[in-house]
Design a protein around this motif. Sequence first.
Motif, short mmCIF file in Angstrom:
data_model
loop_
_atom_site.label_atom_id
_atom_site.label_comp_id
_atom_site.label_asym_id
_atom_site.label_seq_id
_atom_site.Cartn_x
_atom_site.Cartn_y
_atom_site.Cartn_z
N MET A 116 113.53 77.53 52.84
CA MET A 116 114.15 77.98 51.59
C MET A 116 113.47 77.35 50.38
SD MET A 116 116.37 80.19 52.40
CE MET A 116 115.37 80.68 53.78
N LEU A 117 113.12 76.08 50.48
CA LEU A 117 112.42 75.44 49.36
C LEU A 117 111.04 76.06 49.15
CD1 LEU A 117 113.39 71.70 49.87
CD2 LEU A 117 114.08 73.22 48.00
N PHE A 118 110.36 76.40 50.23
CA PHE A 118 109.07 77.07 50.11
C PHE A 118 109.24 78.39 49.37
CE2 PHE A 118 105.90 80.09 51.55
CZ PHE A 118 104.72 79.39 51.38
N MET A 119 110.31 79.12 49.69
CA MET A 119 110.55 80.42 49.07
C MET A 119 110.88 80.27 47.58
SD MET A 119 110.10 82.69 51.38
CE MET A 119 110.86 84.11 50.64
N LEU A 120 111.57 79.21 47.21
CA LEU A 120 112.06 79.07 45.84
C LEU A 120 111.22 78.15 44.96
CD1 LEU A 120 115.86 78.77 46.62
CD2 LEU A 120 114.63 80.76 45.72
N ARG A 121 110.30 77.44 45.54
CA ARG A 121 109.57 76.40 44.80
C ARG A 121 108.96 76.93 43.49
NH1 ARG A 121 107.62 73.37 48.70
NH2 ARG A 121 109.32 71.95 48.32
N ASP A 122 108.41 78.11 43.51
CA ASP A 122 107.73 78.66 42.33
C ASP A 122 108.50 79.83 41.72
OD1 ASP A 122 105.59 76.86 42.77
OD2 ASP A 122 104.81 78.22 44.30
N CYS A 123 109.80 79.85 41.92
CA CYS A 123 110.56 81.04 41.54
C CYS A 123 110.66 81.26 40.05
CB CYS A 123 111.96 81.02 42.16
SG CYS A 123 113.10 79.89 41.37
N CYS A 124 110.64 80.22 39.25
CA CYS A 124 110.92 80.43 37.83
C CYS A 124 109.71 80.27 36.93
CB CYS A 124 112.06 79.53 37.37
SG CYS A 124 111.67 77.78 37.48
N GLU A 125 108.62 79.78 37.44
CA GLU A 125 107.39 79.58 36.66
C GLU A 125 107.67 78.98 35.28
OE1 GLU A 125 104.92 83.05 36.60
OE2 GLU A 125 104.56 82.90 38.75
N GLY A 126 108.44 77.90 35.27
CA GLY A 126 108.73 77.21 34.02
C GLY A 126 109.88 77.81 33.22
N ARG A 127 110.57 78.78 33.78
CA ARG A 127 111.70 79.41 33.09
C ARG A 127 112.95 79.21 33.93
NH1 ARG A 127 109.05 84.88 32.89
NH2 ARG A 127 111.19 85.60 32.79
N PRO A 128 113.61 78.06 33.79
CA PRO A 128 114.74 77.72 34.65
C PRO A 128 115.91 78.70 34.57
CG PRO A 128 114.52 76.13 32.87
CD PRO A 128 113.32 77.02 32.81
N GLU A 129 116.03 79.46 33.49
CA GLU A 129 117.14 80.42 33.39
C GLU A 129 117.06 81.50 34.47
OE1 GLU A 129 113.83 82.11 30.83
OE2 GLU A 129 114.67 80.12 31.14
N ILE A 130 115.89 81.71 35.03
CA ILE A 130 115.74 82.70 36.09
C ILE A 130 116.37 82.19 37.39
CG2 ILE A 130 114.08 83.93 37.54
CD1 ILE A 130 112.21 83.98 35.10
N CYS A 131 116.13 80.93 37.71
CA CYS A 131 116.61 80.38 38.98
C CYS A 131 118.01 79.77 38.88
CB CYS A 131 115.65 79.31 39.49
SG CYS A 131 114.13 80.01 40.12
N ALA A 132 118.46 79.43 37.68
CA ALA A 132 119.74 78.74 37.53
C ALA A 132 120.90 79.46 38.24
CB ALA A 132 120.06 78.51 36.06
N PRO A 133 121.06 80.78 38.07
CA PRO A 133 122.17 81.44 38.77
C PRO A 133 122.06 81.34 40.29
CG PRO A 133 121.29 82.87 37.06
CD PRO A 133 120.36 81.70 37.18
N LEU A 134 120.86 81.44 40.81
CA LEU A 134 120.65 81.34 42.25
C LEU A 134 120.99 79.94 42.74
CD1 LEU A 134 119.60 82.41 44.95
CD2 LEU A 134 117.31 81.75 44.22
N ILE A 135 120.55 78.94 42.02
CA ILE A 135 120.81 77.55 42.42
C ILE A 135 122.30 77.26 42.37
CG2 ILE A 135 120.43 75.14 41.76
CD1 ILE A 135 117.56 76.08 40.94
N GLU A 136 122.99 77.79 41.38
CA GLU A 136 124.44 77.61 41.30
C GLU A 136 125.13 78.19 42.54
OE1 GLU A 136 126.08 79.15 37.67
OE2 GLU A 136 124.74 77.93 36.45
N GLN A 137 124.67 79.35 42.99
CA GLN A 137 125.28 79.97 44.17
C GLN A 137 124.95 79.22 45.45
OE1 GLN A 137 124.10 84.09 43.98
NE2 GLN A 137 125.89 84.61 42.78
N LEU A 138 123.87 78.47 45.44
CA LEU A 138 123.47 77.70 46.61
C LEU A 138 124.14 76.34 46.67
CD1 LEU A 138 119.66 78.47 46.79
CD2 LEU A 138 121.45 79.36 48.27
N ALA A 139 124.95 76.01 45.68
CA ALA A 139 125.65 74.73 45.67
C ALA A 139 126.42 74.60 46.98
CB ALA A 139 126.59 74.64 44.48
#
Length: 122
Positions: A84-107
């Motif tokens: 999962m970390l491999f899949m998400l490591r480069d998900c936002c390319e410096g734009r955390p607002e893209i990954c923030a909702p996904l990370i919240e759901q993965l809490a």
Amino acid sequence: MKSEETVLALAALAQPTRLEAFRLLVRHEPNGLAAGDIARALAVPQNTMSAHLAVLSRAGLISAERFSRSIVYRPVLSHLREVMLFMLRDCCEGRPEICAPLIEQLAPCCPPSSKKRAHAKL
């Protein structure tokens, strides 16, 4: 983690019976389940289930331990985490607002107990 390992893990989970077997094992962590119990729970013949478990094992997603005449399977959550970390490591390319909702759901649904946290500090 290498791309090949990720592809192997995702391919193993890309089959309905294997995906359900893995999810079942996660629900029974840390005790695991015997192969026969997994087959019965999923209504799959034992020889077919054995083949599915072998695929998951080769992908590094589950481990097996023999107890007398039965083999108990457990998920290797650390390997799933690496995938999962491999899949998400480069998900936002410096734009955390893209990954923030996904990370919240993965809490985590089950936060560590205070005992574990207190023990970890020692």
